[in-house]
Scaffold this motif. Structure first.
Motif, PDB file in Angstrom:
ATOM      1  N   ARG A 228      40.497  38.416  46.482  1.00  0.00           N
ATOM      2  CA  ARG A 228      41.702  37.946  45.797  1.00  0.00           C
ATOM      3  C   ARG A 228      41.772  38.582  44.410  1.00  0.00           C
ATOM      4  NH1 ARG A 228      43.849  35.449  50.304  1.00  0.00           N
ATOM      5  NH2 ARG A 228      42.318  34.023  51.204  1.00  0.00           N
ATOM      6  N   PRO A 229      42.959  38.711  43.854  1.00  0.00           N
ATOM      7  CA  PRO A 229      43.107  39.384  42.546  1.00  0.00           C
ATOM      8  C   PRO A 229      42.418  38.678  41.392  1.00  0.00           C
ATOM      9  CG  PRO A 229      45.202  38.436  43.277  1.00  0.00           C
ATOM     10  CD  PRO A 229      44.275  38.362  44.442  1.00  0.00           C
ATOM     11  N   ASN A 230      42.172  37.369  41.510  1.00  0.00           N
ATOM     12  CA  ASN A 230      41.534  36.635  40.412  1.00  0.00           C
ATOM     13  C   ASN A 230      40.013  36.678  40.461  1.00  0.00           C
ATOM     14  OD1 ASN A 230      43.752  35.688  38.873  1.00  0.00           O
ATOM     15  ND2 ASN A 230      44.179  34.127  40.420  1.00  0.00           N
ATOM     16  N   GLU A 231      39.455  37.305  41.480  1.00  0.00           N
ATOM     17  CA  GLU A 231      37.996  37.428  41.531  1.00  0.00           C
ATOM     18  C   GLU A 231      37.544  38.490  40.540  1.00  0.00           C
ATOM     19  OE1 GLU A 231      36.049  36.858  45.435  1.00  0.00           O
ATOM     20  OE2 GLU A 231      38.081  37.001  46.256  1.00  0.00           O
ATOM     21  N   SER A 232      36.266  38.455  40.207  1.00  0.00           N
ATOM     22  CA  SER A 232      35.759  39.335  39.145  1.00  0.00           C
ATOM     23  C   SER A 232      35.614  40.774  39.624  1.00  0.00           C
ATOM     24  CB  SER A 232      34.406  38.829  38.647  1.00  0.00           C
ATOM     25  OG  SER A 232      33.407  39.017  39.633  1.00  0.00           O
TER      26      SER A 232
END
Length: 358
Positions: A228-232
């Motif tokens: 997902r885009p919010n993962e680091s």
């Protein structure tokens, strides 16, 4: 998974058709040489193995190239290739030493020093270090395209340097051969062969190629890594190394394709020395993608190349033609309309199918 995909995957291409197609590919690539890939004009960039890592990092970024052969000027020979995976391993190692990446370490350490230092890193890094210690994987101008493709596949590299050393005191780097250029040669040869080779018009989902979320009748399918885009950014880099993949689809909560993060995107961290100001655990994937977008716009790169898509109903020939385009190394198979990810088909997947490699 759509019902149409489930129906089509049960209609597999007959083995006889696959065998005949592979025979044609084998014959074609056995009679063509690496020399035919050389352009009429162009440039090839090589790096001194004693160049500081920081300088090498910036050269690849500024030139817009993912890999470069390494030249040992003392020995007078090419000794390896610097790739995005090297930078991923270097940045991960440095990030473990503090809250920020130590820019002075990138400045003071040479490429050759980092190659030697990899023995102190994790097991994955040690494996990569052992690979890079082997004799340089390269080809001669008159090696067959079959041999060049097999060298790329069997050694899991993106490119193979074409080096001429016959009758010369110093090896001459001519070109960096890739699977996409060999694919272009194949497509040009088979462009009008749909009648004699009906497999070319078969839907890609009926052919045993690529990595799919689900393939009917296959219990040993590969796991399709997605983030997902919010993962680091750290999680993305770790997955690229651990899963031994070159690109990861970035999806929303409905598994619809938003973008992709690839190994080669790591060079965008050279923009304004971004690697010296960030911590990999704190930077989000969407932030890294924004930085890549800014970098690509600055240097005039085609931003759409990173995330090329196809449908599971597209023909093998159409998929091959897409993969023959410069800069396209993989296609994300998506559901029509929703862009829900169904699989990934890479250049290496298709060539492994050509050569009947597992």
């Amino acid at each position: 998974m759509p019902d149409v995909l489930l129906q089509e995957t049960t209609l597999r291409v007959p083995e006889a058709d696959i065998g005949r197609f592979r025979d044609h590919i084998f014959e074609l690539l056995s009679t063509r040489t690496a020399y035919e890939l050389l352009p009429d004009s162009g440039k090839v960039i090589a790096l001194d193995s004693n160049l500081p890592v920081k300088q090498a990092f910036h050269i690849l970024y500024e030139q817009g190239i993912p890999v470069a052969p390494l030249l040992d000027t003392y020995k007078g020979e090419f000794v390896g290739v610097l790739s995005p995976l090297d930078f991923i391993l270097i940045l991960k190692a440095l990030s473990n030493h503090g809250s920020n990446l130590a820019e002075e370490e990138l400045e003071s350490h040479t490429i050759s020093a980092w190659k030697e230092a990899k023995q102190h890193l994790s097991r994955q890094i040690v494996m990569h270090q052992r690979q890079s210690q082997r004799q340089l994987i390269h080809a001669e101008p008159y090696d067959s395209l079959k041999d060049v493709a097999l060298k790329i596949l069997q050694n899991q590299v993106a490119t193979v340097p074409i080096i001429s050393s016959r009758g010369e005191s110093f090896p001459h780097l001519l070109y960096l051969a890739s699977l996409s250029e060999i694919m272009k040669c194949i497509c040009r040869h088979f462009r009008h062969s749909s009648v004699s080779l009906p497999i070319l018009q078969q839907a890609i989902c009926t052919i045993p190629v690529g990595t799919w979320i689900q393939r009917i009748g296959e219990s040993n399918g590969k796991h399709l890594a997605m983030l997902r885009p919010n993962e680091s950014l750290s999680s993305a880099l770790a997955l690229l190394v651990q899963a031994q993949v070159s690109s990861i689809p970035i999806i929303d909560d409905h598994d619809c394709l938003l973008d992709a993060y690839s190994r080669s995107d790591i060079t965008s961290l050279a923009k304004d020395n971004a690697y010296a100001r960030i911590h990999l655990d704190d930077m989000r994937i969407y932030q890294a993608l924004q930085l890549r977008q800014e970098s690509n716009s600055h240097y005039g790169f085609y931003k759409g190349q990173r995330c090329q898509m196809c449908l599971h109903s597209d023909s093998l020939q159409k998929v091959m033609e897409q993969l023959a385009n410069p800069g396209v190394r993989r296609l994300f198979v998506v559901e029509a309309g929703s862009n829900r990810v169904e699989g990934i088909i890479s250049l290496s997947d298709v060539f492994r199918f050509f050569f009947s490699l597992a």
